[in-house]
Each structure stands twice: as C-alpha cells, then as structure tokens.
Design an enzyme around this catalytic site. Structure first.
Site, PDB file in Angstrom:
ATOM      1  N   PRO A 179       0.825  -1.215   0.000  1.00  0.00           N
ATOM      2  CA  PRO A 179       0.000   0.000   0.000  1.00  0.00           C
ATOM      3  C   PRO A 179       0.863   1.269   0.000  1.00  0.00           C
ATOM      4  O   PRO A 179       1.900   1.310   0.652  1.00  0.00           O
ATOM      5  CB  PRO A 179      -0.831  -0.110   1.275  1.00  0.00           C
ATOM      6  CG  PRO A 179      -0.340  -1.285   2.023  1.00  0.00           C
ATOM      7  CD  PRO A 179       0.583  -2.081   1.153  1.00  0.00           C
ATOM      8  N   ALA A 213       2.050   3.938   3.397  1.00  0.00           N
ATOM      9  CA  ALA A 213       1.509   3.317   4.606  1.00  0.00           C
ATOM     10  C   ALA A 213       2.601   2.863   5.563  1.00  0.00           C
ATOM     11  O   ALA A 213       2.337   2.152   6.519  1.00  0.00           O
ATOM     12  CB  ALA A 213       0.632   2.131   4.221  1.00  0.00           C
ATOM     13  N   GLY A 214       3.853   3.248   5.288  1.00  0.00           N
ATOM     14  CA  GLY A 214       4.938   2.871   6.190  1.00  0.00           C
ATOM     15  C   GLY A 214       5.610   1.570   5.805  1.00  0.00           C
ATOM     16  O   GLY A 214       6.447   1.057   6.543  1.00  0.00           O
ATOM     17  N   LEU A 215       5.249   1.027   4.641  1.00  0.00           N
ATOM     18  CA  LEU A 215       5.858  -0.243   4.212  1.00  0.00           C
ATOM     19  C   LEU A 215       6.873  -0.034   3.084  1.00  0.00           C
ATOM     20  O   LEU A 215       7.247  -0.989   2.395  1.00  0.00           O
ATOM     21  CB  LEU A 215       4.785  -1.243   3.778  1.00  0.00           C
ATOM     22  CG  LEU A 215       3.783  -1.666   4.855  1.00  0.00           C
ATOM     23  CD1 LEU A 215       2.799  -2.695   4.307  1.00  0.00           C
ATOM     24  CD2 LEU A 215       4.488  -2.237   6.087  1.00  0.00           C
ATOM     25  N   GLY A 216       7.281   1.200   2.871  1.00  0.00           N
ATOM     26  CA  GLY A 216       8.378   1.449   1.927  1.00  0.00           C
ATOM     27  C   GLY A 216       8.007   1.290   0.466  1.00  0.00           C
ATOM     28  O   GLY A 216       8.832   0.886  -0.352  1.00  0.00           O
ATOM     29  N   SER A 217       6.764   1.657   0.118  1.00  0.00           N
ATOM     30  CA  SER A 217       6.331   1.498  -1.281  1.00  0.00           C
ATOM     31  C   SER A 217       7.153   2.388  -2.208  1.00  0.00           C
ATOM     32  O   SER A 217       7.559   1.953  -3.300  1.00  0.00           O
ATOM     33  CB  SER A 217       4.848   1.834  -1.419  1.00  0.00           C
ATOM     34  OG  SER A 217       4.603   3.133  -0.931  1.00  0.00           O
ATOM     35  N   SER A 218       7.426   3.618  -1.795  1.00  0.00           N
ATOM     36  CA  SER A 218       8.144   4.529  -2.701  1.00  0.00           C
ATOM     37  C   SER A 218       9.574   4.035  -2.924  1.00  0.00           C
ATOM     38  O   SER A 218      10.065   4.026  -4.061  1.00  0.00           O
ATOM     39  CB  SER A 218       8.132   5.969  -2.179  1.00  0.00           C
ATOM     40  OG  SER A 218       8.669   6.029  -0.882  1.00  0.00           O
ATOM     41  N   ASP A 245      15.233   3.016   4.031  1.00  0.00           N
ATOM     42  CA  ASP A 245      14.218   2.369   3.183  1.00  0.00           C
ATOM     43  C   ASP A 245      14.823   1.868   1.880  1.00  0.00           C
ATOM     44  O   ASP A 245      14.553   0.743   1.441  1.00  0.00           O
ATOM     45  CB  ASP A 245      13.102   3.364   2.839  1.00  0.00           C
ATOM     46  CG  ASP A 245      12.228   3.711   4.032  1.00  0.00           C
ATOM     47  OD1 ASP A 245      12.682   3.545   5.170  1.00  0.00           O
ATOM     48  OD2 ASP A 245      11.090   4.158   3.808  1.00  0.00           O
TER      49      ASP A 245
HETATM   50  C1  MEV Z   1      10.111   6.523   6.737  1.00  0.00           C
HETATM   51  O1  MEV Z   1       9.805   5.256   6.140  1.00  0.00           O
HETATM   52  C2  MEV Z   1      11.166   6.358   7.802  1.00  0.00           C
HETATM   53  C3  MEV Z   1      11.659   7.666   8.414  1.00  0.00           C
HETATM   54  O2  MEV Z   1      12.675   7.312   9.377  1.00  0.00           O
HETATM   55  C4  MEV Z   1      12.234   8.609   7.402  1.00  0.00           C
HETATM   56  C5  MEV Z   1      13.524   8.072   6.783  1.00  0.00           C
HETATM   57  O3  MEV Z   1      14.244   7.302   7.414  1.00  0.00           O
HETATM   58  O4  MEV Z   1      13.814   8.478   5.637  1.00  0.00           O
HETATM   59  C6  MEV Z   1      10.544   8.377   9.177  1.00  0.00           C
END
Ligand code: MEV
Length: 329
Positions: free
Chosen positions: A112, A115-120, A164
């Site tokens: 997704p 959503a914090g799962l590193g899609s980009s 990421d």
């Molecule tokens: C974002 O996925 C993780 C952060 O630590 C930013 C980053 O490390 O680039 C919030």
C-alpha cells in the site's frame, strides 16, 4: 521490455531517529513493487500505475506535451508517485550516460502507498534497475540503493535516511546508521503480522514535526537518543536470537515514537489489540501518522484480533524477504 521488482519493509526498530544519525533496523518483507520499462522512440514518459490502494492511473509527461494526470486519486499521491518514477528514470539515464530517452513505465505493487511499508523506495529501486537494464546497463544492488536514496532525498526535500532504499535494494534485515549501511546475517525467524488502517502519513511533515520537537525540547532530543539505545539493545537480542526481548524492545520503541507525536489513534488501537492478543511486541512502522503497525506473534491470535479491531482495514502475515531488487524479465 524489462521488469524488475523490489520488496517493501517494516521497521523492527529505529524509524525517525535514523534521520538524526541513530541506527535503525528495517527488514524487507515479501510484498513487492514490480516496474516494467520499455524504451520509446520519442522523449515522452508514460506511466501506468496499479497499487493495492489505488484504482490505477495513467500519466504522460515530458517532451512537448506535458500533461496532468487523468486520474481520480489525490493529486499529492500522484505527484509523489510521478516524482519517484521520474527520479528513477533520471538516475538510470545518468548511469547509462544518455539523455532525452522516453519510456513507457508500468508499476504494479502489492505494497500500500504511503503506509509505512516502503512502497516509494521499492518503486524507485525497481525502477532504476529496470530502466538501467533497458538501456543496457547492469547496476550492483549497492549502487541502486545509493541512487535510489538520492531520488528519495530530492522528492522528500532532504527528509530521508538511507534506510528504506538500502533495505529494499539489498533485502533481508539491515542496519543503517548515517551512510553506514549493512546486511545483518543469521536473524532468527521473525513472525511478523502487519495491521493496516487504510490511511497514509505525510512523511515530510511527520519528520519535520519530530525535528521541531527535538529542537524545542531537550527531552525530545533525549527521546530520539533513547530510540538509538533501543536499537543497540535490539541488535544484541537479534544476535542472540532472543525474539521475546525483541518484542519487548518493539513495545518500548512504540511508546517513544508515540511521545514524539507520530502515532495515531488507529495505530495505537492496533498496537493495543496486538498486545492484548499476547503478541511478543508491537509498534507502528515507518513515518507514522496513519498506515501500518508491525507485531511479532507466532500464533494466529494477533492476526485474528486485528481483523476485529475497529480502524484496521487489513491484517496480514509477512515473511522476511531475503531477496532485494530482483530481475523479473
Ligand atoms: C520513513 O519510512 C522512515 C523515516 O525514518 C524517514 C527516513 O528514514 O527516511 C521516518
């Protein structure tokens, strides 16, 4: 036509603090973004995207006919996606010493967006590899990680660490501290369960919020350092294969992220549901604000509890993916 894929990730420990030079341990998971690239005869760029959370969209730009997306998804999301893909293509052109080459690009992702799962990161890593190979250049995974980091850094206005992009390019569990990035070998089996609230967090804003707190309050700066201490303890636990201790440290890490203002009611609700289901530990993953939590549970209890948690849109088990960027075609 070439296709590459790259995995998404969860953070076992250390997001946000990694931006300020503390270590972090992200782990690649078996959910991938696949990018297919085909060289065109002109200098246009045409992107078709399909993602778990999007109906899909098509955008054409470059050359003489820059066009805005013909889409029904939020503009910032599309602009960010275009920025990442454009950046990936520029990196591939740079690596190949070419200019003004057009491409048809198709992105399919089961991660997704936002959503914090590193899609980009996964899209950029897979995009650089596919576009470079389409131009006849094979790049090492470390080189792709470095180029992908430059793209994220630009798109996120300098608010990015290497975590990421390195994790997505290399796969497995990794340790990142500033420019020092390495794989961690021999990690124990980590029974990840992910809960997703269907929302997205704005990474740039969330990182800026933590930066402001850190500048304003000494105790916020101490909190960031304490997250670094948790990561260092976590590395010892990983080394000793002590999954129970890893879980306890994840709980602590979530508390400190919450103190830094990057949790959300839905994320806290999922974390508590996991804890009440006897998960070994649970925390938000990624920049926060909305998106995903990651829990450790060898049983089915957390998965079931999350499915019944109001605000949890989707819960799934995730395996550690030891493969990073992968050539598919
Ligand atoms: C974002 O996925 C993780 C952060 O630590 C930013 C980053 O490390 O680039 C919030």
């Amino acid at each position: 036509m070439t296709t590459s894929s790259a995995p998404g990730k969860v953070y076992l420990f250390g997001e946000h603090a990694v931006v300020y030079g503390e270590p972090a341990v992200p782990c690649a998971i078996a959910r991938r973004a696949r990018v297919t690239v085909e060289r065109r005869d002109d200098d246009q760029r045409r992107v078709q995207a399909r993602d778990l959370t999007l109906d899909g969209f098509t955008v054409t730009w470059g050359g003489e006919s820059d066009s805005r997306p013909d889409v029904d998804v939020p503009t910032p999301l599309v602009e960010a996606a275009m920025g990442y893909i454009d950046g990936a293509i520029e990196q591939a052109l740079d690596a190949a010493g070419e200019v003004g080459v057009g491409f048809d690009v198709t992105v399919e992702s089961d991660i997704p967006l936002g959503a914090g799962l590193g899609s980009s990161a996964a899209v950029v890593v897979a995009g650089i590899d596919a576009a470079a190979r389409e131009l006849g250049v094979g790049l090492e995974a470390e080189t792709i990680a470095d180029r992908a980091y430059r793209v994220e850094y630009d798109v996120q206005d300098g608010q990015a660490s290497r975590a990421d992009t390195f994790c997505s390019a290399m796969g497995g569990a990794v340790r990142v501290q500033g420019d020092d990035c390495r794989r961690i070998d021999d990690v124990p089996t980590l029974p990840f369960v992910v809960g997703y609230d269907g929302n997205t967090g704005d990474t740039g804003k969330l990182v800026a919020g933590v930066r402001k707190l850190k500048q304003t309050y000494g105790f916020a700066a101490d909190t960031v350092e304490s997250i670094g201490d948790i990561v260092r303890s976590g590395e010892i636990a990983l080394n000793e294969g002590d999954v129970e201790e890893i879980g306890r440290l994840m709980n602590f890490n979530h508390g400190l992220l919450s103190a830094l203002g990057v949790s959300a009611r839905s994320l806290d609700a999922m974390v508590w549901a996991a804890r009440e289901a006897n998960a070994l530990g649970a925390k938000l993953t990624g920049s926060g604000g909305g998106g995903c939590i990651v829990a450790l549970d060898r049983t089915e209890q957390t998965h079931t509890a999350l499915e019944y948690t109001p605000g949890c849109e989707n819960a799934f088990r995730a395996e550690l993916d030891t493969d990073g960027v992968r050539r598919e075609r």
